[in-house]
Design a protein around this motif. Sequence first.
Motif, PDB file in Angstrom:
ATOM      1  N   UNK A  79       0.843  -1.200   0.000  1.00  0.00           N
ATOM      2  CA  UNK A  79       0.000   0.000   0.000  1.00  0.00           C
ATOM      3  C   UNK A  79       0.879   1.251   0.000  1.00  0.00           C
ATOM      4  N   UNK A 125       1.718   3.348   2.158  1.00  0.00           N
ATOM      5  CA  UNK A 125       2.673   3.477   3.269  1.00  0.00           C
ATOM      6  C   UNK A 125       3.915   2.621   3.045  1.00  0.00           C
ATOM      7  N   UNK A 158       8.164  -4.032   5.685  1.00  0.00           N
ATOM      8  CA  UNK A 158       8.628  -5.248   6.367  1.00  0.00           C
ATOM      9  C   UNK A 158       7.804  -5.551   7.620  1.00  0.00           C
ATOM     10  N   UNK A 159       6.778  -4.733   7.853  1.00  0.00           N
ATOM     11  CA  UNK A 159       5.979  -4.893   9.069  1.00  0.00           C
ATOM     12  C   UNK A 159       5.388  -6.297   9.160  1.00  0.00           C
ATOM     13  N   UNK A 160       5.553  -6.918  10.327  1.00  0.00           N
ATOM     14  CA  UNK A 160       5.008  -8.253  10.543  1.00  0.00           C
ATOM     15  C   UNK A 160       5.803  -9.353   9.882  1.00  0.00           C
ATOM     16  N   UNK A 217       9.106 -10.659  10.892  1.00  0.00           N
ATOM     17  CA  UNK A 217      10.323 -10.722  11.730  1.00  0.00           C
ATOM     18  C   UNK A 217      11.403 -11.610  11.140  1.00  0.00           C
ATOM     19  N   UNK A 218      10.981 -12.705  10.516  1.00  0.00           N
ATOM     20  CA  UNK A 218      11.960 -13.643   9.967  1.00  0.00           C
ATOM     21  C   UNK A 218      12.790 -12.977   8.865  1.00  0.00           C
ATOM     22  N   UNK A 219      12.121 -12.235   7.991  1.00  0.00           N
ATOM     23  CA  UNK A 219      12.819 -11.557   6.897  1.00  0.00           C
ATOM     24  C   UNK A 219      13.700 -10.423   7.448  1.00  0.00           C
ATOM     25  N   UNK A 220      13.197  -9.737   8.466  1.00  0.00           N
ATOM     26  CA  UNK A 220      13.977  -8.628   9.036  1.00  0.00           C
ATOM     27  C   UNK A 220      15.270  -9.163   9.657  1.00  0.00           C
ATOM     28  N   UNK A 272      -2.578 -24.774   3.807  1.00  0.00           N
ATOM     29  CA  UNK A 272      -2.438 -24.837   5.264  1.00  0.00           C
ATOM     30  C   UNK A 272      -1.062 -24.359   5.695  1.00  0.00           C
ATOM     31  N   UNK A 273      -0.061 -24.725   4.906  1.00  0.00           N
ATOM     32  CA  UNK A 273       1.301 -24.267   5.206  1.00  0.00           C
ATOM     33  C   UNK A 273       1.344 -22.742   5.208  1.00  0.00           C
ATOM     34  N   UNK A 327      -1.103 -20.887   6.132  1.00  0.00           N
ATOM     35  CA  UNK A 327      -2.012 -20.362   7.138  1.00  0.00           C
ATOM     36  C   UNK A 327      -3.435 -20.167   6.664  1.00  0.00           C
ATOM     37  N   UNK A 368      -7.053 -21.540   6.114  1.00  0.00           N
ATOM     38  CA  UNK A 368      -7.788 -22.675   6.644  1.00  0.00           C
ATOM     39  C   UNK A 368      -9.130 -22.876   5.951  1.00  0.00           C
ATOM     40  N   UNK A 369      -9.733 -21.786   5.524  1.00  0.00           N
ATOM     41  CA  UNK A 369     -11.049 -21.924   4.926  1.00  0.00           C
ATOM     42  C   UNK A 369     -10.895 -22.336   3.466  1.00  0.00           C
ATOM     43  N   UNK A 373      -6.553 -20.857  13.751  1.00  0.00           N
ATOM     44  CA  UNK A 373      -6.088 -22.067  13.073  1.00  0.00           C
ATOM     45  C   UNK A 373      -6.451 -23.314  13.887  1.00  0.00           C
ATOM     46  N   UNK A 391       6.324  -2.664  14.816  1.00  0.00           N
ATOM     47  CA  UNK A 391       6.448  -2.762  13.350  1.00  0.00           C
ATOM     48  C   UNK A 391       6.944  -4.156  12.954  1.00  0.00           C
ATOM     49  N   UNK A 392       7.985  -4.617  13.646  1.00  0.00           N
ATOM     50  CA  UNK A 392       8.606  -5.895  13.274  1.00  0.00           C
ATOM     51  C   UNK A 392       7.644  -7.061  13.513  1.00  0.00           C
ATOM     52  N   UNK A 429       4.300  -7.098  14.037  1.00  0.00           N
ATOM     53  CA  UNK A 429       2.865  -6.880  13.812  1.00  0.00           C
ATOM     54  C   UNK A 429       2.217  -8.132  13.240  1.00  0.00           C
TER      55      UNK A 429
END
Lengths: 346, 487
Positions: free
Chosen positions: A166, A168, A177-179, A181-184, A225-226, A228, A230-231, B219, B473-474, B476
């Motif tokens: 988006x 922002x 990168x918000x949300x 953590x693994x990539x950060x 499922x991998x 996430x 589910x529906x 889940x 941020x990290x 979220x």
Amino acid sequence: MLEGLRILFIFNFETNMKRFIVDIVIFSIILYVVTLCLDKVVSTGLRRSETTLFYNLTKINQGKLNADLIVNGSSKALVQVDPFIIDSILGINSYNLALDGTPFIPQKAQYEFYRLKNTKPKIIIQIVSNGTLRSLNKGFKNSIKFAPYLNIPEVKELMKLTGSFNCLDYSVPMVKYSGKPFEIITGMLSFLNVQIFKVQDSRGYFPKDKSWPTNANEGIESSLKENGMTDFDYTQLVQEFTSSDSVSVQNFERFLAKCETEEIIVFLVYPPIHAEGFNTILNVDYYNRIAHKYNACFLDYSRDSLLVFNKKYFYNSQHLNVDGATIFTKKLAEDINARINNDLNN
Amino acid sequence: MLFNSIDFAVFLPIVFILYWFVIKKNLKLQNLLIVVASYVFYSWWDWRFLSLIVFSTIVDYTVGFKLKNEENQSKRKLLLWASIVVNLGFLGVFKYYNFFLDSLYHVIPGLQVVLGFNSIEIILPVGISFYTFQTLSYTIDVYKRKLEPTSDFIAFAAFVSFFPQLVAGPIERATNLLPQFFHKRTFNYAKFVDGMRQILWGLFKKIVVADNCAEFANQIFNNSAEMNGSTLIFGALFFAFQIYGDFSGYSDIAIGTSRLFGFNLMQNFAFPYFSRDIAEFWRRWHISLSTWFRDYLYIPIGGSRGGTLMKVRNTFIIFIVSGFWHGANWTFIIWGALNAIFFLPLLLTNNNRNNLRIVAQDRYLPTFKESFHMLITFALTVFAWVFFRAENLGHAFDYIKGILTSENFFNVIPTSWGGRLLSDFAFSLLNIVLLIVVEWFGRDKQYGIEFLFGIKYRIVRWSLYILLILYIIVFAGGSQDFIYFQF
């Protein structure tokens, strides 16, 4: 008037308010600088990352691929087209740039980026299917891999069409990168030249050594499922995958037109679909027509009798397993070889 | 408009600037701005239901005004009932119509044919349970002559619709909030910073803790039949922290936002998961609703006075009504009844007011006994949450059965989960641990990070704020609606 504004907004305030305004401005500047620095660290790190997710774009960015032949497509290219076999038959240097789970626009973004940093390929194998031209307003799988490259106008323009980022994400540091953590963490470590989960160079080919499951939808279901989801609604999923989108069609044709202008030989390839999935084969006539229009070559293996009636070559109706992929790539490379030789002779 | 949305991030500064910098000297204009802003805030969700708020406001303002000059007791009672019928009537139609109709048809088969009514698709107006109770508190208090009715319609409309707490509380008492609309508000730097800090902590609880836990709670609850016993326990744990992070996070943002405009709202959560018994839990969980029911339902029907039978009856009434307030579903009723069952032994043995002070006061760590009591209370709460979260009673019983009868009980991670879900699972647990640790150290305060105010050096405080913002941020989670919007 300016003086009036100054009086209104600064000098007329109580001490309390002045203090608040000054503090909020200073705090915002510090926060912006910190997030900007972190954004630079993570982006720089991810542009060096060699994890499965970032490997291809890292190599593209480093200008290290420079392949004679590149393979574009989604999972149908990723697990089915083996560059090593192509090289052995055509005697050239090829690379598979497939993007798992994506329709055409992200593939085009990656290709544009490839062209910016690498030499022009001689041949492109564009794997096409029912989902190639699907609508993309909900974003696409693993779109985060493009986040470090959003500063590149060609990538940014195409990403805007995908709905994955988006306003922002493009303008505020770290929001993209918000949300994640693994990539950060991966990016920060990579910035320090620490490579985690480094992938073996397989030239972008990731075959699946799997057999056909008892439930035909099981492959897709477990993959959802991998991720996430589910529906699970197969009918809705198929509908979503098969609906063509005018923006995608437009971009697809522009891509073909540009390749024609640049004298790149394009093979549009519809890969084998198991007989149980024949009802999902779509747009064949369109691909045939459009290939003709842009001087490309359409190779249709969707109902190829060598493979499509034998479940031992598939792990679901849409994808060949490693055995099927080997046979298919060999046949594809031989057909391409024959076409090229034929064209040269003519 | 969600608190954790870009819309709100634009809306709030605009209202704030107009409120403090443009019309700061005029109290009436400030109140009018609050009304307009609140109506815009509400209309962002669905403007059609704004008419319900306006209608409730007019009815209760008129009732209050008439009660002021009415000395005849039966007429006063009639006015009070008019307000109750209108407000609860709306609630009944929008929230409970289908539930009562379906339950009636279930009990009396064939009635549907006689009556000819069917359940209908009804959209539940967001926040109706919250503002209905808030405005009811006004008429009841005026009726009881605890509060002088107001003649200032704008102030009253602002009280009913005050946007920070309009859609999910805290359910304010007229005696606390309404008078604040009549006093001149001055810009207070310390109060402003405190509000911002509480908003920040609320965002952490919502975006980081609740939204990440929601991913796994959903889940696991949605696929409970395929999960192992230990995974189901984790599912219930994740839901416990999802609902706490979600609702207390919302309350923190609401209270913090109110502070930015010079208002003080009541504390809605006081670290409930550190409770040593269920009675303490209910003094610390959704305080504004618990005290509302205590003052306007429990005490009027007799409270803890009278014989044992009376106490048992009253306890069940208040907990079941509280469960029913949450939604028209038997799961909420059973959830309420379960809490009544947990609470009764304490009430009947006069042990319901044992733990009035915070746990481990003046100590860093709890004693073994305190830890054990907290653990038991938490386990009981989590058990009850299973009913709260389940789709229906059958689902809840199957879920509990799944925990008790699972073959591969200790196999926490389902085989279908890939590496990415595994790392997200670990990160979610990390976030919960962080929440518990921070709230433990802030448990004698109004909210988790209020203690940061005590740090002498600004550079340290600001660094911690920036760290927290970066952490949000990290880590979220995927954006989820606030759970309590549906109530």
